[in-house]
Design a protein around this motif. Structure first.
Motif, PDB file in Angstrom:
ATOM      1  N   LEU A 474       0.837  -1.206   0.000  1.00  0.00           N
ATOM      2  CA  LEU A 474       0.000   0.000   0.000  1.00  0.00           C
ATOM      3  C   LEU A 474       0.870   1.254   0.000  1.00  0.00           C
ATOM      4  CD1 LEU A 474      -2.838   1.193   0.087  1.00  0.00           C
ATOM      5  CD2 LEU A 474      -2.762   1.051   2.585  1.00  0.00           C
ATOM      6  N   SER A 475       1.970   1.213   0.757  1.00  0.00           N
ATOM      7  CA  SER A 475       2.874   2.371   0.759  1.00  0.00           C
ATOM      8  C   SER A 475       3.531   2.542  -0.611  1.00  0.00           C
ATOM      9  CB  SER A 475       3.942   2.204   1.846  1.00  0.00           C
ATOM     10  OG  SER A 475       4.755   1.093   1.590  1.00  0.00           O
ATOM     11  N   THR A 476       3.814   1.423  -1.270  1.00  0.00           N
ATOM     12  CA  THR A 476       4.372   1.486  -2.630  1.00  0.00           C
ATOM     13  C   THR A 476       3.376   2.126  -3.589  1.00  0.00           C
ATOM     14  OG1 THR A 476       5.620  -0.549  -2.209  1.00  0.00           O
ATOM     15  CG2 THR A 476       5.360   0.118  -4.504  1.00  0.00           C
ATOM     16  N   ALA A 477       2.107   1.729  -3.477  1.00  0.00           N
ATOM     17  CA  ALA A 477       1.065   2.269  -4.352  1.00  0.00           C
ATOM     18  C   ALA A 477       0.842   3.762  -4.094  1.00  0.00           C
ATOM     19  CB  ALA A 477      -0.234   1.501  -4.147  1.00  0.00           C
ATOM     20  N   ILE A 478       0.909   4.164  -2.822  1.00  0.00           N
ATOM     21  CA  ILE A 478       0.736   5.582  -2.493  1.00  0.00           C
ATOM     22  C   ILE A 478       1.811   6.407  -3.178  1.00  0.00           C
ATOM     23  CG2 ILE A 478       0.906   7.247  -0.589  1.00  0.00           C
ATOM     24  CD1 ILE A 478      -0.488   5.160   1.173  1.00  0.00           C
ATOM     25  N   ASN A 479       3.007   5.846  -3.274  1.00  0.00           N
ATOM     26  CA  ASN A 479       4.113   6.538  -3.953  1.00  0.00           C
ATOM     27  C   ASN A 479       3.966   6.505  -5.460  1.00  0.00           C
ATOM     28  OD1 ASN A 479       6.136   7.938  -2.615  1.00  0.00           O
ATOM     29  ND2 ASN A 479       7.062   6.077  -1.819  1.00  0.00           N
ATOM     30  N   SER A 480       3.810   5.285  -6.009  1.00  0.00           N
ATOM     31  CA  SER A 480       3.854   5.117  -7.459  1.00  0.00           C
ATOM     32  C   SER A 480       2.618   5.666  -8.165  1.00  0.00           C
ATOM     33  CB  SER A 480       4.023   3.627  -7.804  1.00  0.00           C
ATOM     34  OG  SER A 480       2.936   2.870  -7.307  1.00  0.00           O
ATOM     35  N   SER A 481       1.483   5.734  -7.474  1.00  0.00           N
ATOM     36  CA  SER A 481       0.251   6.225  -8.112  1.00  0.00           C
ATOM     37  C   SER A 481       0.206   7.743  -8.206  1.00  0.00           C
ATOM     38  CB  SER A 481      -0.972   5.735  -7.327  1.00  0.00           C
ATOM     39  OG  SER A 481      -1.019   6.352  -6.048  1.00  0.00           O
ATOM     40  N   GLY A 482       1.105   8.397  -7.487  1.00  0.00           N
ATOM     41  CA  GLY A 482       1.098   9.861  -7.481  1.00  0.00           C
ATOM     42  C   GLY A 482       0.292  10.449  -6.340  1.00  0.00           C
ATOM     43  N   LEU A 483      -0.290   9.606  -5.473  1.00  0.00           N
ATOM     44  CA  LEU A 483      -1.095  10.111  -4.359  1.00  0.00           C
ATOM     45  C   LEU A 483      -0.245  10.924  -3.391  1.00  0.00           C
ATOM     46  CD1 LEU A 483      -3.767  10.270  -2.834  1.00  0.00           C
ATOM     47  CD2 LEU A 483      -3.221   8.068  -1.762  1.00  0.00           C
ATOM     48  N   SER A 484       0.953  10.433  -3.075  1.00  0.00           N
ATOM     49  CA  SER A 484       1.824  11.176  -2.160  1.00  0.00           C
ATOM     50  C   SER A 484       2.251  12.496  -2.778  1.00  0.00           C
ATOM     51  CB  SER A 484       3.051  10.335  -1.793  1.00  0.00           C
ATOM     52  OG  SER A 484       3.796  10.004  -2.951  1.00  0.00           O
ATOM     53  N   SER A 485       2.533  12.480  -4.077  1.00  0.00           N
ATOM     54  CA  SER A 485       2.923  13.723  -4.763  1.00  0.00           C
ATOM     55  C   SER A 485       1.794  14.740  -4.717  1.00  0.00           C
ATOM     56  CB  SER A 485       3.302  13.427  -6.217  1.00  0.00           C
ATOM     57  OG  SER A 485       4.384  12.538  -6.285  1.00  0.00           O
ATOM     58  N   GLN A 486       0.551  14.251  -4.862  1.00  0.00           N
ATOM     59  CA  GLN A 486      -0.612  15.135  -4.819  1.00  0.00           C
ATOM     60  C   GLN A 486      -0.710  15.833  -3.457  1.00  0.00           C
ATOM     61  OE1 GLN A 486      -2.456  14.915  -7.704  1.00  0.00           O
ATOM     62  NE2 GLN A 486      -3.918  16.533  -7.229  1.00  0.00           N
ATOM     63  N   LEU A 487      -0.498  15.047  -2.395  1.00  0.00           N
ATOM     64  CA  LEU A 487      -0.553  15.627  -1.048  1.00  0.00           C
ATOM     65  C   LEU A 487       0.570  16.641  -0.857  1.00  0.00           C
ATOM     66  CD1 LEU A 487      -1.260  12.404   1.065  1.00  0.00           C
ATOM     67  CD2 LEU A 487      -2.840  14.293   0.658  1.00  0.00           C
ATOM     68  N   ILE A 488       1.750  16.322  -1.353  1.00  0.00           N
ATOM     69  CA  ILE A 488       2.899  17.197  -1.172  1.00  0.00           C
ATOM     70  C   ILE A 488       2.750  18.482  -1.981  1.00  0.00           C
ATOM     71  CG2 ILE A 488       5.374  17.383  -1.666  1.00  0.00           C
ATOM     72  CD1 ILE A 488       5.448  14.316  -0.997  1.00  0.00           C
ATOM     73  N   GLN A 489       2.258  18.376  -3.223  1.00  0.00           N
ATOM     74  CA  GLN A 489       2.038  19.565  -4.033  1.00  0.00           C
ATOM     75  C   GLN A 489       0.994  20.480  -3.394  1.00  0.00           C
ATOM     76  OE1 GLN A 489       1.172  18.385  -8.062  1.00  0.00           O
ATOM     77  NE2 GLN A 489       3.132  17.329  -8.317  1.00  0.00           N
ATOM     78  N   SER A 490      -0.016  19.871  -2.794  1.00  0.00           N
ATOM     79  CA  SER A 490      -1.027  20.660  -2.083  1.00  0.00           C
ATOM     80  C   SER A 490      -0.381  21.403  -0.923  1.00  0.00           C
ATOM     81  CB  SER A 490      -2.136  19.747  -1.554  1.00  0.00           C
ATOM     82  OG  SER A 490      -2.776  19.069  -2.614  1.00  0.00           O
ATOM     83  N   LEU A 491       0.549  20.754  -0.250  1.00  0.00           N
ATOM     84  CA  LEU A 491       1.229  21.384   0.878  1.00  0.00           C
ATOM     85  C   LEU A 491       2.117  22.537   0.397  1.00  0.00           C
ATOM     86  CD1 LEU A 491       1.660  21.118   3.950  1.00  0.00           C
ATOM     87  CD2 LEU A 491       3.582  19.602   3.469  1.00  0.00           C
ATOM     88  N   LEU A 492       2.810  22.334  -0.716  1.00  0.00           N
ATOM     89  CA  LEU A 492       3.646  23.408  -1.255  1.00  0.00           C
ATOM     90  C   LEU A 492       2.812  24.603  -1.689  1.00  0.00           C
ATOM     91  CD1 LEU A 492       6.245  21.365  -3.347  1.00  0.00           C
ATOM     92  CD2 LEU A 492       6.733  22.808  -1.360  1.00  0.00           C
ATOM     93  N   LEU A 493       1.668  24.352  -2.311  1.00  0.00           N
ATOM     94  CA  LEU A 493       0.768  25.424  -2.713  1.00  0.00           C
ATOM     95  C   LEU A 493       0.257  26.169  -1.497  1.00  0.00           C
ATOM     96  CD1 LEU A 493      -0.715  26.719  -5.145  1.00  0.00           C
ATOM     97  CD2 LEU A 493      -2.589  25.102  -4.735  1.00  0.00           C
ATOM     98  N   PHE A 494      -0.010  25.385  -0.452  1.00  0.00           N
ATOM     99  CA  PHE A 494      -0.539  25.936   0.798  1.00  0.00           C
ATOM    100  C   PHE A 494       0.504  26.814   1.492  1.00  0.00           C
ATOM    101  CE2 PHE A 494      -1.395  25.181   5.408  1.00  0.00           C
ATOM    102  CZ  PHE A 494      -2.641  25.774   5.475  1.00  0.00           C
ATOM    103  N   SER A 495       1.816  26.463   1.321  1.00  0.00           N
ATOM    104  CA  SER A 495       2.880  27.123   2.075  1.00  0.00           C
ATOM    105  C   SER A 495       3.070  28.585   1.707  1.00  0.00           C
ATOM    106  CB  SER A 495       4.205  26.373   1.857  1.00  0.00           C
ATOM    107  OG  SER A 495       4.645  26.524   0.520  1.00  0.00           O
TER     108      SER A 495
END
Length: 606
Positions: A474-495
């Motif tokens: 599941l952690s692999t899928a969160i990385n490879s599917s782009g889900l983690s990137s989506q959360l991180i990009q949202s955080l950068l936009l928020f910053s």
């Protein structure tokens, strides 16, 4: 963040749904957690969110190998008596008071994890805590979660934790000064204190009370029933051997205690030490206090200058780290039917003491050694586990119960201790990966006879193994599917739009969230460290403060068992469910969340 797409890809959306559903099922407790993990693995593989190799990678992952190996090492320490000795030491410090025990267990975990890897600290303390539970009859579910939480909290005060090392390396690679050994102390020490106080006053009310294995608790109940049924307490006596006694200087055999005094000598207190199950050749000395069982004749005691002590010994003195009791019965076609215990030299052959004979619905405490044995007779025997197991191989007897707490290989204690210390030393030195070190330690335990392969397999909590291996992809899928990137990009936009305190709070929350859904002691800091550096650069915040936030957030792993390996390690032994971690760990996480923010403000200029 020009060009940022707010919409998720199909793969990221499916991964998000699987993550949410799995979390709900794990927290709800409607299905076994290991079954939920295997279903998650299957769905991820069938939907091609991960490759077949990635789906099965968890079974060979370092976390699984480490947990498996530590289970075997802990079993070796238990079966040789090392954990019993550590448990006795902790009991001496805390007594039998549950509140003090929680404090001692948590502080032991926190202090040890400050000077070594968290998993190494747990490998030392888990068997000791289990032994402490058995000694005090306090359920392991009341101790093991505080122990795990103490270890995690202690890791927040030192550089030795995995996430802290990763973030420190990221700082060095980016040209900043890496974290020093003491940089985590100003926030880590208050975290430890708050965690301990929380568990002492609030968390202990939320902890479950259960003996997970069932077998151990059943045996404790059975053992107490045996003591009562055989009326053992009423037949136990302590006899003093004063100066000038006629029995002093004679061996137990020459003194003929069974025929003259009508008692069996089953223990000797001498110079502050207790001799358990003395052999017939042991010499009785002046000043000895004898633990005896039978029906002593007072005139005979006086004749030989012996003194019967008024205070009755407790039945617990019959069971210690070296000796236990068992109930056996004659087999239907036994070759010894009609023979007496004296004729078959029972005590000399097996080095076991028969405490009582059960016949015709009542116990016989004295004179049974000369009675011919019958089919249906029961014998309550006491001795070492090794000797009991030798007796169990005889076809003339049937064992009705075996003690699961028993120390099986006491003579291997020193060897097991050396293996444990060597494993610990090499693990701390960091010369090899901790999984490889632990696996070698487990193999050494088996090769040296501290436990056999069957005992090693039986010691492994397969439920925990399948849970972490099943959720690993599941952690692999969160990385490879782009889900983690989506959360991180949202955080950068928020910053770019908020105050630093809000930004750091959001970063701390996202780190905690990823840690608890990705088993993220390594994954979360690897993903978030470069993002933290980018946020620091774009906002002007101190890069070391931002990465300290990520490092500490990775240790807020209390609400889920997969958040940290030590949670998984104690899950089976403590009989915990996913819901138990949420119930106790979530409010603790909220408390420590604000402690960390206050510490970042006070010591890091937030």
């Amino acid at each position: 963040m020009t060009g940022y797409n707010i919409f998720m890809s199909t793969q990221a959306l499916i991964t998000l749904v699987i993550t949410i559903v799995s979390t709900i099922l794990l927290a709800g407790g409607w299905l076994r957690p290991d079954l939920v993990a295997l279903l998650t693995l299957g769905i991820l593989g069938v939907s091609r969110l991960v490759s077949p190799d990635q789906a099965l990678a968890g079974f060979s992952g370092s976390a699984v190998i480490t947990i498996l190996a530590i289970s075997v090492i802990a079993a070796g320490l238990h079966q040789t008596g090392i954990s019993y000795s550590l448990g006795q030491l902790m009991k001496k410090l805390a007594g039998s008071n549950e509140n003090r025990l929680i404090l001692v267990v948590m502080l032991s975990g926190a202090i040890l994890s400050m000077v070594m890897n968290n998993i190494a600290a747990m490998s030392v303390l888990l068997p000791a805590a289990m032994s402490l539970s058995r000694l005090t009859r306090i359920p392991p579910s009341r101790m093991l979660m505080p122990l795990a939480f103490g270890v995690i909290a202690g890791g927040m005060a030192t550089l030795f934790t995995t996430s802290n090392i990763i973030t420190s390396s990221a700082l060095k690679d980016a040209g900043f000064s890496p974290f020093g050994l003491l940089d985590f102390l100003p926030i880590g020490v208050p975290v430890i204190l708050i965690a301990v106080l929380f568990m002492r006053f609030i968390g202990k009310r939320l902890l479950p009370e259960r003996f997970p294995a069932g077998k151990v608790e059943h045996f404790h109940q059975k053992r107490e029933e045996l003591m009562n049924v055989y009326h053992i307490n009423s037949s136990l006596w302590e006899v003093a051997v004063p100066h000038g006694s006629g029995m002093a200087g004679l061996s137990i055999r020459d003194g003929a205690w069974r025929t003259r005094i009508r008692v069996n000598v089953i223990g000797i207190t001498r110079n502050g030490s207790f001799i358990s199950s003395p052999t017939p050749d042991v010499i009785i000395r002046e000043g000895d206090i004898l633990l005896t069982q039978g029906e002593p004749a007072l005139p005979v005691l006086e004749y030989y200058g012996l003194k019967l002590l008024e205070e009755k010994p407790i039945t617990g003195e019959l069971i210690n780290g070296e000796s236990t009791i068992a109930e056996i019965a004659l087999a239907p076609h036994s070759n010894i039917v009609g023979k007496t215990l004296r004729e078959i030299h029972f005590r000399e052959k097996y080095n076991l003491t028969v405490l009582a004979l059960w016949r015709a619905g009542k116990p016989i405490h004295i004179g049974f050694a000369g009675k011919p044995l019958r089919v249906g007779d029961g014998l309550l025997v006491r001795g070492s586990t090794k000797n009991l197991r030798i007796l169990n191989q005889e076809h003339d007897f049937i064992f009705l119960e075996e003690d699961p707490d028993a120390i099986v290989h006491p003579k291997k204690a020193r060897l097991a201790g050396l293996i444990g210390l060597a494993t610990l030393f090499v693990g701390i030195a960091g010369w090899y990966p901790i999984a490889l070190v632990a696996l070698c330690g487990a193999a050494a335990m088996i090769l040296t006879g501290c436990l056999n392969m069957d005992e090693a397999y039986a010691s492994i909590d397969w439920k925990a193994i399948f849970l972490i291996a099943g959720l690993w992809p599941l952690s692999t899928a969160i990385n490879s599917s782009g889900l983690s990137s989506q959360l991180i990009q949202s955080l950068l936009l928020f910053s770019s739009k908020v105050e630093p305190i809000i930004l750091v709070s959001a970063l701390l929350f996202v780190t905690m969230l990823l840690t608890n859904i990705m088993a993220g002691q390594a994954a979360a800091p690897i993903i978030l460290a470069p993002i933290g550096l980018a946020i620091a650069k774009s906002t002007g915040l101190d890069a070391r403060m931002v990465l300290m936030t990520i490092a500490l957030g990775c240790s807020l792993a209390f609400p889920t068992p997969i958040g940290h390996p030590v949670n998984i390690i104690v899950m089976g032994s403590g009989g915990y469910s996913y819901k138990d971690y949420m119930k106790v760990g979530l409010p603790l996480t909220v408390c420590l969340f604000f402690v960390i923010l206050f510490g970042l403000h006070l010591f890091w200029g937030l």
